[in-house]
Design an enzyme around this catalytic site. Structure first.
Site, PDB file in Angstrom:
ATOM      1  N   GLU A  97      -5.327  18.298   6.394  1.00 46.27           N
ATOM      2  CA  GLU A  97      -3.890  17.472   6.431  1.00 46.27           C
ATOM      3  C   GLU A  97      -2.817  18.100   5.289  1.00 46.27           C
ATOM      4  O   GLU A  97      -3.309  18.834   4.373  1.00 46.27           O
ATOM      5  CB  GLU A  97      -4.263  15.848   5.867  1.00 46.27           C
ATOM      6  CG  GLU A  97      -5.037  15.236   6.928  1.00 46.27           C
ATOM      7  CD  GLU A  97      -5.243  13.878   6.576  1.00 46.27           C
ATOM      8  OE1 GLU A  97      -5.064  12.871   7.623  1.00 46.27           O
ATOM      9  OE2 GLU A  97      -5.791  13.798   5.449  1.00 46.27           O
ATOM     10  N   ARG A 123      -0.219  16.886  12.694  1.00 45.43           N
ATOM     11  CA  ARG A 123       0.656  16.297  12.195  1.00 45.43           C
ATOM     12  C   ARG A 123       0.918  16.991  10.589  1.00 45.43           C
ATOM     13  O   ARG A 123       0.600  17.979  10.396  1.00 45.43           O
ATOM     14  CB  ARG A 123      -0.021  14.920  11.618  1.00 45.43           C
ATOM     15  CG  ARG A 123      -1.504  14.956  10.924  1.00 45.43           C
ATOM     16  CD  ARG A 123      -1.990  13.679  10.588  1.00 45.43           C
ATOM     17  NE  ARG A 123      -3.187  13.585  10.071  1.00 45.43           N
ATOM     18  CZ  ARG A 123      -4.448  13.359  10.950  1.00 45.43           C
ATOM     19  NH1 ARG A 123      -4.312  13.149  12.091  1.00 45.43           N
ATOM     20  NH2 ARG A 123      -5.602  13.427  10.317  1.00 45.43           N
ATOM     21  N   ASP A 124       1.832  16.108   9.796  1.00 40.37           N
ATOM     22  CA  ASP A 124       2.315  16.449   8.500  1.00 40.37           C
ATOM     23  C   ASP A 124       3.086  17.757   8.428  1.00 40.37           C
ATOM     24  O   ASP A 124       2.821  18.735   7.643  1.00 40.37           O
ATOM     25  CB  ASP A 124       0.983  16.709   7.873  1.00 40.37           C
ATOM     26  CG  ASP A 124       0.306  15.494   7.968  1.00 40.37           C
ATOM     27  OD1 ASP A 124       0.393  14.310   8.203  1.00 40.37           O
ATOM     28  OD2 ASP A 124      -1.192  15.380   7.502  1.00 40.37           O
ATOM     29  N   TRP A 163      -4.110   0.183   3.981  1.00 45.71           N
ATOM     30  CA  TRP A 163      -3.536   0.951   5.048  1.00 45.71           C
ATOM     31  C   TRP A 163      -3.078   0.377   6.217  1.00 45.71           C
ATOM     32  O   TRP A 163      -3.978  -0.382   6.814  1.00 45.71           O
ATOM     33  CB  TRP A 163      -4.481   1.944   5.128  1.00 45.71           C
ATOM     34  CG  TRP A 163      -3.712   3.267   6.075  1.00 45.71           C
ATOM     35  CD1 TRP A 163      -2.971   4.295   5.622  1.00 45.71           C
ATOM     36  CD2 TRP A 163      -3.512   3.192   7.407  1.00 45.71           C
ATOM     37  NE1 TRP A 163      -2.316   5.133   6.597  1.00 45.71           N
ATOM     38  CE2 TRP A 163      -2.889   4.593   7.800  1.00 45.71           C
ATOM     39  CE3 TRP A 163      -4.013   2.639   8.587  1.00 45.71           C
ATOM     40  CZ2 TRP A 163      -2.482   4.684   9.181  1.00 45.71           C
ATOM     41  CZ3 TRP A 163      -3.689   2.905   9.906  1.00 45.71           C
ATOM     42  CH2 TRP A 163      -3.099   3.875  10.156  1.00 45.71           C
ATOM     43  N   TRP A 206       0.957  -1.160  -0.065  1.00 43.94           N
ATOM     44  CA  TRP A 206      -0.171  -0.156  -0.032  1.00 43.94           C
ATOM     45  C   TRP A 206       0.794   1.425   0.063  1.00 43.94           C
ATOM     46  O   TRP A 206       1.762   1.337   0.688  1.00 43.94           O
ATOM     47  CB  TRP A 206      -0.780  -0.014   1.295  1.00 43.94           C
ATOM     48  CG  TRP A 206      -1.529   1.345   1.455  1.00 43.94           C
ATOM     49  CD1 TRP A 206      -1.040   2.406   2.093  1.00 43.94           C
ATOM     50  CD2 TRP A 206      -2.894   1.896   1.130  1.00 43.94           C
ATOM     51  NE1 TRP A 206      -1.971   3.454   2.319  1.00 43.94           N
ATOM     52  CE2 TRP A 206      -2.931   3.093   1.636  1.00 43.94           C
ATOM     53  CE3 TRP A 206      -3.977   1.313   0.557  1.00 43.94           C
ATOM     54  CZ2 TRP A 206      -4.052   3.945   1.457  1.00 43.94           C
ATOM     55  CZ3 TRP A 206      -4.895   2.103   0.243  1.00 43.94           C
ATOM     56  CH2 TRP A 206      -4.974   3.191   0.613  1.00 43.94           C
ATOM     57  N   MET A 207       0.172   2.470  -0.688  1.00 39.33           N
ATOM     58  CA  MET A 207       0.932   3.760  -0.774  1.00 39.33           C
ATOM     59  C   MET A 207      -0.289   4.623  -0.640  1.00 39.33           C
ATOM     60  O   MET A 207      -0.994   4.588  -1.318  1.00 39.33           O
ATOM     61  CB  MET A 207       1.766   3.944  -2.002  1.00 39.33           C
ATOM     62  CG  MET A 207       2.707   5.201  -1.714  1.00 39.33           C
ATOM     63  SD  MET A 207       3.520   5.737  -3.503  1.00 39.33           S
ATOM     64  CE  MET A 207       1.997   6.041  -4.725  1.00 39.33           C
ATOM     65  N   ASN A 208       0.046   5.660   0.193  1.00 37.64           N
ATOM     66  CA  ASN A 208      -0.691   6.978  -0.043  1.00 37.64           C
ATOM     67  C   ASN A 208       0.182   8.111   0.163  1.00 37.64           C
ATOM     68  O   ASN A 208       0.797   8.436  -0.788  1.00 37.64           O
ATOM     69  CB  ASN A 208      -1.693   6.901   1.446  1.00 37.64           C
ATOM     70  CG  ASN A 208      -1.221   6.851   2.848  1.00 37.64           C
ATOM     71  OD1 ASN A 208      -0.856   5.920   2.958  1.00 37.64           O
ATOM     72  ND2 ASN A 208      -1.440   8.181   3.477  1.00 37.64           N
ATOM     73  N   ASP A 209       0.163   9.243   0.972  1.00 30.00           N
ATOM     74  CA  ASP A 209       0.970  10.278   0.937  1.00 30.00           C
ATOM     75  C   ASP A 209       2.251  10.561   0.701  1.00 30.00           C
ATOM     76  O   ASP A 209       2.915   9.662   0.998  1.00 30.00           O
ATOM     77  CB  ASP A 209       0.751  11.149   2.151  1.00 30.00           C
ATOM     78  CG  ASP A 209      -0.499  11.251   2.664  1.00 30.00           C
ATOM     79  OD1 ASP A 209      -1.674  10.918   2.264  1.00 30.00           O
ATOM     80  OD2 ASP A 209      -0.823  11.898   4.080  1.00 30.00           O
ATOM     81  N   SER A 224       3.221  11.285   7.764  1.00 28.55           N
ATOM     82  CA  SER A 224       3.767  12.081   6.702  1.00 28.55           C
ATOM     83  C   SER A 224       4.460  13.571   7.334  1.00 28.55           C
ATOM     84  O   SER A 224       4.625  13.790   8.378  1.00 28.55           O
ATOM     85  CB  SER A 224       2.429  12.866   6.013  1.00 28.55           C
ATOM     86  OG  SER A 224       1.870  11.846   5.283  1.00 28.55           O
TER      87      SER A 224
END
Length: 563
Positions: A309, A257-258, A164, A137-140, A197
């Site tokens: 986000e 976050r982020d 995820w 899996w990949m996201n941001d 992230s």
């Protein structure tokens, strides 16, 4: 994509039953008996999470991970790097009364040792010229920077499944923003939590004391609370050492976050902008370790239908003027114009302490009007003063359900950003990065699974992509209303989510004279010629679109060279 991992499949052996210890109806242990590199974990996506602890020969916990271990059948395998003598502790969650006896679960029969992991691509929908993880899996996108001719892309990655979980920083590199090479995992979970992230910078002046030109990553440690940590690299971003004084910023909020770090020249300070619930906060620092709160922004501005986000701050030139303005990118989920995830932005001024938005508080400006453009951030230190952005090309409404298994998710095309004034308003522009021009191949008469279509628009236009199976995507432009729309309701496989079939539409913020359409196996990205409107949508046709009909325009089709 070139592979860091070997593609050769060696002989595998089933885990011996004698090493397996059933302790209860939800708890088991496994003592590893072979000195192979990997234990191949059988995954069944419909199952619930099993919590796994990997212990060394002294029973010290080395790693914790969550995996949907197979109960009935195996969807695919995921590699866990191991050594002989280690102890694997497994706790199954959920009600197992309908699953049968734990000793009969498929995972015990199918679990295998191996010295290699097969990463050969067998996915019908894996893109040909968009970045994807080799597996999992990949996201941001995270920590993106440019240094010594190399673009570095880190990303939220699950190495143990294609949904995820187990957030780490995966890593890929490229010399042209198109062809990506997978690298070893960059940053893994620790006692402060999994790795969410963040961003990375090149510390050219050794402000942090880790060395001149050290690469410093700032990321969210997601444990019982979300806190901000840093790690430094002295080998150009290949490996990172976590700072002993982590966390470096804390705050009493569940969604904190982020971090996006950038240098502010006038105050000679590093600035970090953080997403905090439904606002952002700015902090300043001389050394990336000690941070001072400066201000917050956003409570009364923009869209608040979801959590904010992945912020970013850019100082961009305004086209056809000598002005520059600051742009705050802000991703939101849910709350997008067509449901789920999207990227909004704000234009204004920033003095190193406070951001002042020039837009009306209730106005929302969207960076992309498709369904599949999220978590968009830019590369630090890009050459020629460019701001190059890359999005995660999916939507949280269905990202874990799209019809792939070996991997899930891709990044959208790299885009160069700018500003333009239209009807008295300042708008962000996104155009395909110039590196895309080098991919243009021969002109062809009909679309292929990897192509660029350039349409010279002559007033109101309708363009239809289709195949012999009846799949179609219809794009329309109303010249009088200056509105563009893309209809993917009949684009192919659409029934994996009620939120997927849709029509997305947008103003073109002025007359559209040219439209650039990029088609890959599972995506369509449409750019108004000057970048005033962009629309990114996933598609899953049963076979490639190989027919085109155009009314109100002339289409030129270029093959895309993917080698």
């Amino acid at each position: 994509m070139k592979k860091f991992f070997s593609l050769i499949v060696m002989m595998m052996t089933v885990v011996g039953a004698g090493a397996q210890m059933i302790l209860s109806d939800s708890h088991a242990m496994l003592r590893l008996q072979q000195n192979k590199k990997y234990l191949l974990l059988p995954v069944q996506e419909k199952e619930e999470i099993a919590a796994i602890a990997v212990m060394d020969s002294r029973n010290e916990v080395m790693k914790r991970l969550n995996v949907k271990l197979a109960v009935d059948k195996v969807d695919y395998f995921m590699p866990l790097e191991v050594k002989g003598g280690q102890l694997i502790d497994v706790v199954f969650h959920g009600d197992r009364r309908t699953k049968g006896n734990i000793k009969d679960f498929a995972c015990w029969r199918e679990m295998k040792y191996s010295d290699t992991y097969d990463t050969a691509n067998r996915e019908h929908f894996r893109p040909l010229y968009h970045h994807t993880p080799v597996y999992g899996w990949m996201n941001d996108p995270n920590g993106m920077f440019y240094k010594d001719g190399v673009w570095h892309l880190y990303y939220q990655w699950n190495p143990y499944g294609s949904q995820w979980e187990n957030m780490t920083w995966g890593h890929s590199t490229s010399t042209d923003l198109i062809h990506w090479e997978a690298q070893p995992t960059a940053i893994e979970a620790d006692g402060l939590g999994t790795i969410f992230s963040g961003s990375a910078i090149v510390d050219k002046n050794n402000t942090a004391g880790f060395g001149k030109d050290a690469v410093i990553a700032m990321y969210t440690s997601a444990g019982a609370a979300q806190t901000q940590s840093i790690a430094y690299s002295k080998d150009g971003g290949k490996t990172f050492t976590k700072y002993a004084g982590n966390p470096v910023i804390t705050f009493n909020a569940p969604d904190f976050r982020d971090p996006k770090v950038f240098w502010f020249e006038k105050t000679q300070r590093w600035i970090v902008v953080l997403a905090v619930g439904q606002e952002v906060q700015f902090y300043s620092s001389k050394d990336l370790k000690d941070w001072k709160f400066e201000s917050s922004f956003g409570r009364e501005y923009g869209n608040h239908d979801g959590v904010w986000e992945c912020p970013d701050m850019l100082l961009l030139p305004v086209a056809k003027s000598a002005d520059t303005k600051w742009v705050l990118l802000l991703n939101i989920n849910p709350g997008g114009p067509f449901g789920g995830s999207a990227t909004q932005y704000f234009v204004g001024q920033f003095d190193g302490h406070k951001f002042v938005c020039e837009d009306e508080p209730k106005e929302t400006k969207w960076m992309d009007y498709g369904k599949d453009h999220y978590a968009t951030v830019t590369f630090h230190n890009a050459p020629e003063g460019r701001y190059v952005a890359m999005p995660w090309m999916s939507n949280w409404q269905y990202a874990g359900a799209v019809p792939t298994k070996q991997f899930r998710s891709a990044n959208g095309l790299p885009r160069d950003l700018g500003l333009v004034v239209a009807n008295g308003e300042t708008y962000l522009t996104s155009v395909p990065s110039k590196e895309m021009q080098a991919l243009r191949g021969n002109k062809v008469k009909m679309p292929t699974e990897a192509c660029e279509i350039v349409v010279d628009v002559k007033g109101t236009m309708e363009l239809t992509l289709e195949n012999a199976k009846g799949d179609q995507v219809v794009m329309t432009y109303d010249a009088k209303k200056q509105m563009f729309a893309m209809n993917r309701t009949k684009s192919g496989s659409v029934n994996f989510s009620e939120a997927f079939p849709c029509v997305t539409e947008s103003s073109t913020f002025g007359p559209m004279k040219q439209l650039r359409i990029f088609i890959d196996r599972s995506s369509i990205e449409a750019f108004e010629g000057e970048g005033r409107m962009v629309m990114t949508n996933l598609v899953f046709p049963s076979e490639p679109y190989n027919m085109i009909k155009v009314k109100g325009g002339k289409a030129t089709i270029y093959e895309i060279n993917v080698k």
